[in-house]
Design a protein around this motif. Structure first.
Motif, mmCIF file in Angstrom:
data_model
loop_
_atom_site.group_PDB
_atom_site.id
_atom_site.type_symbol
_atom_site.label_atom_id
_atom_site.label_comp_id
_atom_site.label_asym_id
_atom_site.label_seq_id
_atom_site.Cartn_x
_atom_site.Cartn_y
_atom_site.Cartn_z
ATOM 1 N N ALA A 66 -7.304 -6.069 -3.015
ATOM 2 C CA ALA A 66 -6.486 -6.620 -4.106
ATOM 3 C C ALA A 66 -6.724 -5.844 -5.400
ATOM 4 C CB ALA A 66 -6.823 -8.105 -4.296
ATOM 5 N N PHE A 67 -7.999 -5.485 -5.639
ATOM 6 C CA PHE A 67 -8.308 -4.758 -6.881
ATOM 7 C C PHE A 67 -7.664 -3.364 -6.883
ATOM 8 C CE2 PHE A 67 -10.857 -1.758 -9.309
ATOM 9 C CZ PHE A 67 -10.725 -2.322 -10.578
ATOM 10 N N VAL A 68 -7.730 -2.686 -5.718
ATOM 11 C CA VAL A 68 -7.143 -1.332 -5.638
ATOM 12 C C VAL A 68 -5.630 -1.407 -5.896
ATOM 13 C CG1 VAL A 68 -6.645 0.590 -4.038
ATOM 14 C CG2 VAL A 68 -8.940 -0.392 -4.138
ATOM 15 N N ILE A 69 -4.972 -2.406 -5.285
ATOM 16 C CA ILE A 69 -3.514 -2.567 -5.476
ATOM 17 C C ILE A 69 -3.229 -2.871 -6.957
ATOM 18 C CG2 ILE A 69 -1.550 -4.106 -4.929
ATOM 19 C CD1 ILE A 69 -2.098 -2.273 -2.600
ATOM 20 N N TRP A 70 -4.020 -3.764 -7.525
ATOM 21 C CA TRP A 70 -3.818 -4.158 -8.937
ATOM 22 C C TRP A 70 -4.018 -2.945 -9.856
ATOM 23 C CZ3 TRP A 70 -7.404 -4.188 -13.045
ATOM 24 C CH2 TRP A 70 -6.970 -4.844 -14.194
ATOM 25 N N ALA A 71 -5.158 -2.252 -9.688
ATOM 26 C CA ALA A 71 -5.468 -1.129 -10.585
ATOM 27 C C ALA A 71 -4.430 -0.021 -10.427
ATOM 28 C CB ALA A 71 -6.872 -0.597 -10.291
ATOM 29 N N GLY A 72 -4.036 0.252 -9.179
ATOM 30 C CA GLY A 72 -3.073 1.328 -8.930
ATOM 31 C C GLY A 72 -1.731 1.034 -9.590
ATOM 32 N N PHE A 73 -1.185 -0.153 -9.339
ATOM 33 C CA PHE A 73 0.121 -0.498 -9.938
ATOM 34 C C PHE A 73 0.017 -0.601 -11.459
ATOM 35 C CE2 PHE A 73 1.673 -2.201 -5.691
ATOM 36 C CZ PHE A 73 2.751 -1.335 -5.583
ATOM 37 N N MET A 74 -1.073 -1.240 -11.937
ATOM 38 C CA MET A 74 -1.224 -1.431 -13.395
ATOM 39 C C MET A 74 -1.293 -0.096 -14.126
ATOM 40 S SD MET A 74 -1.471 -4.519 -14.695
ATOM 41 C CE MET A 74 -2.737 -5.064 -15.784
ATOM 42 N N SER A 75 -1.885 0.919 -13.463
ATOM 43 C CA SER A 75 -2.086 2.196 -14.147
ATOM 44 C C SER A 75 -0.750 2.779 -14.620
ATOM 45 C CB SER A 75 -2.802 3.188 -13.223
ATOM 46 O OG SER A 75 -1.953 3.557 -12.158
ATOM 47 N N ILE A 76 0.348 2.433 -13.903
ATOM 48 C CA ILE A 76 1.642 3.069 -14.239
ATOM 49 C C ILE A 76 2.210 2.519 -15.565
ATOM 50 C CG2 ILE A 76 3.981 3.578 -13.401
ATOM 51 C CD1 ILE A 76 2.769 3.444 -10.523
ATOM 52 N N PRO A 77 2.473 1.195 -15.678
ATOM 53 C CA PRO A 77 2.964 0.724 -16.988
ATOM 54 C C PRO A 77 1.972 0.960 -18.122
ATOM 55 C CG PRO A 77 2.579 -1.134 -15.483
ATOM 56 C CD PRO A 77 2.447 0.112 -14.682
ATOM 57 N N ALA A 88 0.844 -1.200 0.000
ATOM 58 C CA ALA A 88 0.000 0.000 0.000
ATOM 59 C C ALA A 88 0.880 1.251 0.000
ATOM 60 C CB ALA A 88 -0.933 -0.016 1.208
ATOM 61 N N GLY A 89 1.932 1.255 0.844
ATOM 62 C CA GLY A 89 2.836 2.414 0.902
ATOM 63 C C GLY A 89 3.583 2.604 -0.405
ATOM 64 N N HIS A 90 4.062 1.483 -0.963
ATOM 65 C CA HIS A 90 4.827 1.540 -2.218
ATOM 66 C C HIS A 90 3.948 2.076 -3.355
ATOM 67 C CE1 HIS A 90 8.259 0.569 -4.608
ATOM 68 N NE2 HIS A 90 7.698 -0.408 -5.292
ATOM 69 N N LEU A 91 2.681 1.667 -3.336
ATOM 70 C CA LEU A 91 1.756 2.134 -4.379
ATOM 71 C C LEU A 91 1.554 3.646 -4.273
ATOM 72 C CD1 LEU A 91 -0.270 1.779 -6.647
ATOM 73 C CD2 LEU A 91 -1.995 1.200 -4.951
ATOM 74 N N ILE A 92 1.293 4.119 -3.046
ATOM 75 C CA ILE A 92 1.049 5.560 -2.866
ATOM 76 C C ILE A 92 2.271 6.346 -3.356
ATOM 77 C CG2 ILE A 92 0.660 7.396 -1.159
ATOM 78 C CD1 ILE A 92 -0.921 5.225 0.468
ATOM 79 N N GLY A 93 3.477 5.888 -2.960
ATOM 80 C CA GLY A 93 4.704 6.570 -3.399
ATOM 81 C C GLY A 93 4.838 6.548 -4.915
ATOM 82 N N ASN A 94 4.573 5.386 -5.518
ATOM 83 C CA ASN A 94 4.757 5.263 -6.972
ATOM 84 C C ASN A 94 3.758 6.088 -7.778
ATOM 85 O OD1 ASN A 94 7.011 3.658 -7.173
ATOM 86 N ND2 ASN A 94 5.851 1.793 -6.808
ATOM 87 N N LEU A 95 2.570 6.307 -7.199
ATOM 88 C CA LEU A 95 1.568 7.100 -7.937
ATOM 89 C C LEU A 95 2.014 8.559 -8.109
ATOM 90 C CD1 LEU A 95 -1.801 5.613 -6.651
ATOM 91 C CD2 LEU A 95 -0.761 5.305 -8.898
ATOM 92 N N LEU A 96 3.038 8.956 -7.335
ATOM 93 C CA LEU A 96 3.586 10.314 -7.512
ATOM 94 C C LEU A 96 4.183 10.497 -8.907
ATOM 95 C CD1 LEU A 96 5.362 10.956 -4.090
ATOM 96 C CD2 LEU A 96 3.316 12.094 -4.977
ATOM 97 N N VAL A 97 4.410 9.367 -9.581
ATOM 98 C CA VAL A 97 4.923 9.456 -10.957
ATOM 99 C C VAL A 97 3.984 10.319 -11.812
ATOM 100 C CG1 VAL A 97 3.936 7.473 -12.230
ATOM 101 C CG2 VAL A 97 6.339 7.952 -12.424
ATOM 102 N N PHE A 98 2.664 10.266 -11.489
ATOM 103 C CA PHE A 98 1.691 11.041 -12.266
ATOM 104 C C PHE A 98 1.687 12.524 -11.871
ATOM 105 C CE2 PHE A 98 -0.338 6.722 -12.484
ATOM 106 C CZ PHE A 98 -0.092 6.539 -13.834
ATOM 107 N N VAL A 99 2.195 12.808 -10.652
ATOM 108 C CA VAL A 99 2.247 14.206 -10.217
ATOM 109 C C VAL A 99 3.375 14.912 -10.980
ATOM 110 C CG1 VAL A 99 2.511 15.754 -8.221
ATOM 111 C CG2 VAL A 99 1.326 13.568 -7.955
ATOM 112 N N GLY A 100 4.442 14.170 -11.253
ATOM 113 C CA GLY A 100 5.498 14.753 -12.085
ATOM 114 C C GLY A 100 6.887 14.432 -11.570
#
Ligand code: HEM
Length: 237
Positions: free
Chosen positions: A216-227, A34-46
């Motif tokens: 599980a779906f939130v983790i999947w959708a969040g990580f998948m959104s990046i690639p 969960a923490g890793h996902l939140i950090g990685n979603l910053l990729v969309f912030v810039g």
């Protein structure tokens, strides 16, 4: 053998103790995700947000924080994998002794967990070589151009590393497969943890199963959104 080692080996040598170890290490790994996902979603912030976050992770606790987290994660991962393999072997021999419907069902589901789990392990090794060790690529030479223009100082461009890392289809495909297996592993795993810790009753089991699927779906959708955003929608490219 001191008292601490003796009680750890007593827990490790009993089936129930091992189930608790699988559950508790599983919780640490869920929380990491969960923490890793939140950090990685910053990729969309810039670039600025993502690279500042990467620097923070590497500098927290004078650089010790990341190593403490790595050691805890590694210990949890190793204990989780070894205890699961040993429990699966025990379940299999129990099934050979008591061939009834319930044990067959339990063993079937745990067999799926083993295969999804081992694929996730292979994925984590690949992922560490890809983004942490940065094996066979030039990501270590990437310098953040915006930060350099602003401050005249150099810092690693982790944002560009992620963008370039997901600009190659075989890597994207492997991530997509592994993340989907991770989703299946998590949705079974969450309800098993509740069962092992004694929080699952007949009344609450549907709610827990549903909660596990949502997590599980939130983790999947969040990580998948990046690639998916980078490769298919050219985000950052
Ligand atoms: C799209 C999905 C993901 C992206 C973009 C991503 C990104 C990253 C990046 C950039 C790093 C390097 C951090 C650094 O050293 O600066 C990293 C490390 C790591 N990732 Fe991921 N990750 C993803 C999915 C996952 C998943 C699904 C798992 C676990 C199943 C995972 C587990 C790890 C671990 C264990 C590390 C090492 C942490 C460390 O030692 O610093 N990652 N990830």
């Amino acid at each position: 053998m001191n008292a601490l080692t003796r009680s750890f080996s007593a827990i490790w040598n009993s089936s129930l103790g091992k189930k608790y170890i699988v559950a508790l290490t599983g919780i640490v790994l869920f929380l990491f995700l969960a923490g890793h996902l939140i950090g990685n979603l910053l990729v969309f912030v810039g670039r600025e947000a993502f690279n500042s976050y990467a620097v923070f992770l590497h500098e927290v606790g004078h650089g010790m924080g990341v190593w403490v987290a790595r050691l805890v994660l590694l210990a949890c991962l190793v204990a989780h994998v070894i205890a699961t393999i040993q429990l699966t072997i025990q379940n299999r021999s129990a099934r050979e002794q008591y061939q009834n419907k319930n044990t067959i069902q339990a063993t079937l589901s745990s067999r799926i967990m083993m295969w999804t789990g081992l694929t996730i392990l292979a994925f984590v090794i690949y992922h560490l070589l890809h983004f942490t060790v940065r094996f066979s690529n030039s990501y270590n030479d990437y310098i953040d151009p915006e930060y350099f223009a602003e401050t005249g100082l150099q810092r690693q461009d982790a944002w560009k590393m992620v963008i370039d890392g997901f600009s190659w289809f075989p890597a994207v495909f492997f991530y997509m497969v592994a993340l989907s297996l991770l989703c299946s592993h998590l949705s079974h795993g969450v309800s098993s943890v509740f069962q092992t810790l004694g929080f699952r009753s007949k009344k609450s089991q549907d709610l827990i199963r549903c909660g596990g699927k949502i997590y599980a779906f939130v983790i999947w959708a969040g990580f998948m959104s990046i690639p998916v955003a980078i490769y298919f929608f050219k985000f950052g490219r």
